[in-house]
Every structure is written in structure tokens, then in C-alpha cells.
Design a protein around this motif. Structure first.
Motif, PDB file in Angstrom:
ATOM      1  N   PRO A   1       0.793  -1.240   0.000  1.00  0.00           N
ATOM      2  CA  PRO A   1       0.000   0.000   0.000  1.00  0.00           C
ATOM      3  C   PRO A   1       0.820   1.282   0.000  1.00  0.00           C
ATOM      4  N   GLU A   2       1.986   1.274   0.632  1.00  0.00           N
ATOM      5  CA  GLU A   2       2.794   2.502   0.722  1.00  0.00           C
ATOM      6  C   GLU A   2       3.972   2.486  -0.237  1.00  0.00           C
ATOM      7  N   ASP A   3       3.984   1.587  -1.235  1.00  0.00           N
ATOM      8  CA  ASP A   3       5.181   1.440  -2.072  1.00  0.00           C
ATOM      9  C   ASP A   3       5.465   2.678  -2.922  1.00  0.00           C
ATOM     10  N   HIS A   4       6.694   2.723  -3.422  1.00  0.00           N
ATOM     11  CA  HIS A   4       7.115   3.838  -4.271  1.00  0.00           C
ATOM     12  C   HIS A   4       7.272   3.378  -5.723  1.00  0.00           C
ATOM     13  N   PHE A   5       6.611   2.286  -6.057  1.00  0.00           N
ATOM     14  CA  PHE A   5       6.709   1.739  -7.409  1.00  0.00           C
ATOM     15  C   PHE A   5       5.382   1.873  -8.127  1.00  0.00           C
ATOM     16  N   PHE A   6       4.401   1.046  -7.745  1.00  0.00           N
ATOM     17  CA  PHE A   6       3.091   1.122  -8.385  1.00  0.00           C
ATOM     18  C   PHE A   6       2.428   2.476  -8.098  1.00  0.00           C
ATOM     19  N   ASN A   7       2.558   2.955  -6.883  1.00  0.00           N
ATOM     20  CA  ASN A   7       1.978   4.260  -6.543  1.00  0.00           C
ATOM     21  C   ASN A   7       2.579   5.377  -7.387  1.00  0.00           C
TER      22      ASN A   7
ATOM     23  N   PHE B   1       3.884   5.215 -10.494  1.00  0.00           N
ATOM     24  CA  PHE B   1       3.377   5.189 -11.868  1.00  0.00           C
ATOM     25  C   PHE B   1       1.926   5.646 -11.930  1.00  0.00           C
ATOM     26  N   ALA B   2       1.139   5.247 -10.929  1.00  0.00           N
ATOM     27  CA  ALA B   2      -0.261   5.662 -10.894  1.00  0.00           C
ATOM     28  C   ALA B   2      -0.375   7.172 -10.729  1.00  0.00           C
ATOM     29  N   ALA B   3       0.490   7.756  -9.892  1.00  0.00           N
ATOM     30  CA  ALA B   3       0.481   9.201  -9.688  1.00  0.00           C
ATOM     31  C   ALA B   3       0.927   9.925 -10.952  1.00  0.00           C
ATOM     32  N   MET B   4       1.921   9.392 -11.645  1.00  0.00           N
ATOM     33  CA  MET B   4       2.395   9.992 -12.893  1.00  0.00           C
ATOM     34  C   MET B   4       1.281  10.028 -13.936  1.00  0.00           C
ATOM     35  N   ALA B   5       0.490   8.957 -13.963  1.00  0.00           N
ATOM     36  CA  ALA B   5      -0.592   8.878 -14.945  1.00  0.00           C
ATOM     37  C   ALA B   5      -1.672   9.918 -14.697  1.00  0.00           C
ATOM     38  N   ARG B   6      -1.729  10.453 -13.496  1.00  0.00           N
ATOM     39  CA  ARG B   6      -2.688  11.517 -13.186  1.00  0.00           C
ATOM     40  C   ARG B   6      -2.357  12.807 -13.942  1.00  0.00           C
ATOM     41  N   TYR B   7      -1.052  13.077 -14.073  1.00  0.00           N
ATOM     42  CA  TYR B   7      -0.624  14.382 -14.555  1.00  0.00           C
ATOM     43  C   TYR B   7       0.044  14.377 -15.930  1.00  0.00           C
ATOM     44  N   MET B   8       0.501  13.216 -16.376  1.00  0.00           N
ATOM     45  CA  MET B   8       1.248  13.166 -17.626  1.00  0.00           C
ATOM     46  C   MET B   8       0.421  12.549 -18.748  1.00  0.00           C
TER      47      MET B   8
ATOM     48  N   LYS C   1      11.153  -3.438 -21.932  1.00  0.00           N
ATOM     49  CA  LYS C   1      11.418  -4.879 -22.039  1.00  0.00           C
ATOM     50  C   LYS C   1      12.018  -5.490 -20.778  1.00  0.00           C
ATOM     51  N   THR C   2      12.471  -4.673 -19.846  1.00  0.00           N
ATOM     52  CA  THR C   2      13.081  -5.193 -18.627  1.00  0.00           C
ATOM     53  C   THR C   2      12.074  -6.014 -17.832  1.00  0.00           C
ATOM     54  N   LYS C   3      12.509  -7.186 -17.357  1.00  0.00           N
ATOM     55  CA  LYS C   3      11.633  -8.069 -16.598  1.00  0.00           C
ATOM     56  C   LYS C   3      11.807  -7.845 -15.100  1.00  0.00           C
ATOM     57  N   LEU C   4      10.684  -7.781 -14.413  1.00  0.00           N
ATOM     58  CA  LEU C   4      10.662  -7.595 -12.967  1.00  0.00           C
ATOM     59  C   LEU C   4       9.822  -8.687 -12.320  1.00  0.00           C
ATOM     60  N   GLN C   5      10.040  -8.910 -11.039  1.00  0.00           N
ATOM     61  CA  GLN C   5       9.286  -9.935 -10.309  1.00  0.00           C
ATOM     62  C   GLN C   5       8.812  -9.363  -8.980  1.00  0.00           C
ATOM     63  N   PRO C   6       7.835  -8.438  -9.034  1.00  0.00           N
ATOM     64  CA  PRO C   6       7.404  -7.723  -7.820  1.00  0.00           C
ATOM     65  C   PRO C   6       7.045  -8.665  -6.673  1.00  0.00           C
TER      66      PRO C   6
ATOM     67  N   ARG D   1       4.307  -4.346 -19.436  1.00  0.00           N
ATOM     68  CA  ARG D   1       3.100  -5.009 -18.934  1.00  0.00           C
ATOM     69  C   ARG D   1       2.651  -4.389 -17.613  1.00  0.00           C
ATOM     70  N   ILE D   2       3.610  -4.036 -16.771  1.00  0.00           N
ATOM     71  CA  ILE D   2       3.277  -3.437 -15.481  1.00  0.00           C
ATOM     72  C   ILE D   2       2.607  -2.078 -15.671  1.00  0.00           C
ATOM     73  N   LEU D   3       3.132  -1.267 -16.589  1.00  0.00           N
ATOM     74  CA  LEU D   3       2.522   0.043 -16.839  1.00  0.00           C
ATOM     75  C   LEU D   3       1.120  -0.113 -17.434  1.00  0.00           C
ATOM     76  N   GLU D   4       0.948  -1.077 -18.319  1.00  0.00           N
ATOM     77  CA  GLU D   4      -0.383  -1.336 -18.878  1.00  0.00           C
ATOM     78  C   GLU D   4      -1.343  -1.758 -17.770  1.00  0.00           C
ATOM     79  N   PHE D   5      -0.850  -2.545 -16.830  1.00  0.00           N
ATOM     80  CA  PHE D   5      -1.662  -2.996 -15.694  1.00  0.00           C
ATOM     81  C   PHE D   5      -2.087  -1.800 -14.828  1.00  0.00           C
ATOM     82  N   VAL D   6      -1.140  -0.900 -14.551  1.00  0.00           N
ATOM     83  CA  VAL D   6      -1.436   0.286 -13.742  1.00  0.00           C
ATOM     84  C   VAL D   6      -2.497   1.147 -14.417  1.00  0.00           C
ATOM     85  N   LEU D   7      -2.365   1.349 -15.713  1.00  0.00           N
ATOM     86  CA  LEU D   7      -3.334   2.164 -16.444  1.00  0.00           C
ATOM     87  C   LEU D   7      -4.714   1.514 -16.448  1.00  0.00           C
TER      88      LEU D   7
END
Length: 335
Positions: free
Chosen positions: A164-170, A172-179, A189-194, A230-236
Motif C-alpha cells: 500500500p505505501e510502495d514507491h513503485f506502483f503508486n 506510476f499511478a500518480a504519474m498517470a494523473r498528470y502526464m 522490455k526489462t523483466k521484474l518480479q514484484p 506489462r506493469i505500466l499497462e496494468f497500472v493504467l
């Protein structure tokens, strides 16, 4: 009753316990019956942790890894030590080597000299002495320093941590508000394993209890491996935002990183952290951040510890809803 008294008299000192991962680690240790001493540079910002345990069970104290005397004071009578201190970018006296390497060396030496029986160091997947990233190199130096001073030390390397308090998904979600567009660095293409912060906390608690292999390095990742795209698409999708995903090469991203670093310095730190990225962070994105095949084979993973990892796809929607145009309301007509 006697057994319970013994358990509540066990003391663990958690350095960096007031942060995002720290609050979950403190909660897990308190639930296991430990008295928790939270060592932090600003004890006044750690009082929110006290309700996580019984009265008097959680106590903040002042300590700084750059000051050996404060370390010794914070470790007094502690049977176990956890180090969560880390930075993602350098500011002022907070340099990668000072925090991730020299600080860990001083702490591990003091813990061994003080008679602690367990030392848990939180590192990161990607820690590598030969990495092009200064962050990754300093993390590797810290691991080596911890194991040299405290051979039984357990190293935990999480991938990107979510909660809930992370600085990753939060972020990107905040960026999508303003950008109008979100950057796909390296074409996404970088792979992550949250990995879920609660699962990381469980692993720390097991290590403190001596239920991990002494001197081992564990790699902690969630059940899904996903590309940055994929993560950014998920956030959007979760935030119901339509934004263009703009592919940016690593070279272009490093140029942008250098620019935002300069703007941050010139603005005396007032440049919005949400939009800031460093050249070193771009270097990190050149390498996949996933659990290695060797760690899986050796069972040096969450699953190997008997922990079933939480899915980011199942959990993240529970706290990203507030970034929708209608907040937690699914239907715009309800707003």
C-alpha cells in the motif's frame, strides 16, 4: 507463562525500521513475541510503529550508520539485528558506499562484538560488484562486508517490493494523473518480479528466528514475472487512465536522468520526486530483476522458506483505486 515471558524478553534491533518495508518487518517481529528496538535517524518519525505491538514492546531510538557510537548504543543487549537501511539515490552525506557498504560493515562488526546471534541484511536482486550501477555495486559490497564481519549473516535480496505505501506502483499511478504519456525506458522490455512487502517481512522473521540457512543469500520474488511495459499497462487498466506509452532508449533515458538530477540539485530538492530519475537507476533497468535459476534450484526463495508469495495482480488493485478519476468508485456516475 514462562515460555511467553522468555519470548517477550527477546530483543531485536531493526535499523531503518520506520520505512516502508520496516513497518511490516516490525509488525511481523512483534507478532512473533520479540521486543523491537527501532533504530532510526529520526525517532520522532517512528512513533507510528508503537501500536503494532503491545505497550512497551516497540521502542524507537536514535542511530545513524555513519556514527559508530550510536550503533553500539542501539545494539545493547540485542540478540538479533536486522538492517533495512537503504537509499535509491545519493543526496548530501547519504552516499551509496557510505550507507550500503561502510555502514553495513560497521553495523555487522558491532553486532558480532555485541554478541548478537542473528544478523539479517536486506540487499537487492541485482547486487553485483561488477555492475555498471553504483547502487548495485554498493549493495554487493555491503553483502560482502556483512558476511566477512558476521559469517552467519543471512542476506535477503528482494525484487521490486510492492504494498500500500510502495514507491513503485503508486509512483506510476500518480504519474498517470498528470502526464499525457508514460516513459517506456528500454522500450519496457526489462523483466521484474514484484514481491509483496508482507512476504518480505515473513522471510525476515524466519531469518531472525534461525529458520533459514546461516550465511545464505535468498532471492525474493513474487509469483509473476512481468515486463515493465506489462506493469505500466496494468497500472493504467486499474486506474482507468488512457495514456500513451512512449518508448525511450536507455541512452535517451540517461540524458533525461542527468537533466532531472541537475534540476533536483538546482531546486534544492524541490523538483517533484515523482518525475525524477537518475542515470544510475537507468543502468539498473538494463538488467532483468528476477529470481535466478540457481536460487530456485537451491530453494533460496520464498517458496523454499514455505511462503506462498502474494500476486501483485491480485493485491495492487486494492490500493490503486484511489488514483481513478472517481476515486474508489467504479462507476463515474457515482462520483
Amino acid at each position: 507463562m514462562a515460555d511467553e515471558l522468555v519470548r517477550t524478553n527477546r530483543l531485536v534491533t531493526v535499523f531503518g525500521g520506520s520505512g516502508f518495508i520496516g513497518r511490516h518487518v516490525v509488525r511481523a517481529l512483534a507478532r512473533d513475541g520479540w521486543r523491537v528496538r527501532v533504530a532510526t535517524r529520526r525517532p520522532d518519525l517512528a512513533f507510528h510503529l508503537q501500536p503494532l505491538g503491545k505497550v512497551g514492546q516497540i521502542t524507537p531510538v536514535q542511530a545513524n550508520l555513519r556514527y559508530p557510537d550510536s550503533i553500539v548504543h542501539a545494539l545493547r543487549d540485542a540478540q538479533a539485528v536486522v538492517n533495512l537501511v537503504g537509499i535509491l539515490s545519493e543526496t548530501g552525506e547519504q552516499k551509496f558506499d557510505a550507507v550500503h557498504a561502510d555502514g553495513v560493515k560497521a553495523l555487522a562488526k558491532a553486532a558480532k562484538a555485541g554478541g548478537a546471534s542473528a544478523f539479517v541484511q536486506i540487499s537487492a536482486i541485482g547486487a553485483d560488484p561488477d555492475s555498471a550501477s553504483a547502487y548495485a555495486r554498493s549493495k554487493a559490497r555491503g553483502e560482502a562486508a556483512a558476511r566477512e564481519a558476521f559469517p552467519e549473516a543471512v542476506i535477503l535480496r528482494p525484487s521490486v517490493v510492492f504494498g500500500p505505501e510502495d514507491h513503485f506502483f503508486n509512483r506510476f499511478a500518480a504519474m498517470a494523473r498528470y502526464m499525457p504519456a508514460l516513459p517506456l525506458i528500454g522500450e519496457g522490455k526489462t523483466k521484474l518480479q514484484p514481491v509483496f512487502v508482507g512476504d518480505v517481512a515473513k522471510a525476515v522473521a524466519l531469518a531472525v528466528e534461525g529458520k533459514t540457512t546461516q550465511g545464505a543469500i535468498y532471492e525474493l520474488g513474487g509469483p509473476e514475472v512481468a515486463t515493465l511495459k506489462r506493469i505500466l499497462e496494468f497500472v493504467l487498466k486499474i486506474t482507468e487512465r488512457k495514456r500513451f506509452l512512449a518508448p525511450i532508449s536507455f541512452a535517451q533515458a540517461k540524458t533525461i536522468g542527468g537533466l532531472t538530477e541537475t534540476l533536483t540539485k538546482l531546486s534544492l530538492g524541490l523538483f517533484p520526486e515523482m518525475f525524477a530519475i537518475t542515470s544510475d537507476q537507468v543502468e539498473l533497468l538494463k538488467t532483468d530483476n528476477v529470481v535466478s535459476a540457481a536460487a530456485i534450484a537451491d530453494k533460496r526463495t520464498l517458496q523454499g522458506l514455505g511462503i506462498t508469495p502474494e500476486s501483485f495482480e491480485a493485491f495492487v488493485p486494492t490500493y490503486l483505486g484511489r488514483y481513478r478519476a472517481t476515486g474508489q468508485f467504479a462507476d463515474r456516475r457515482a462520483a
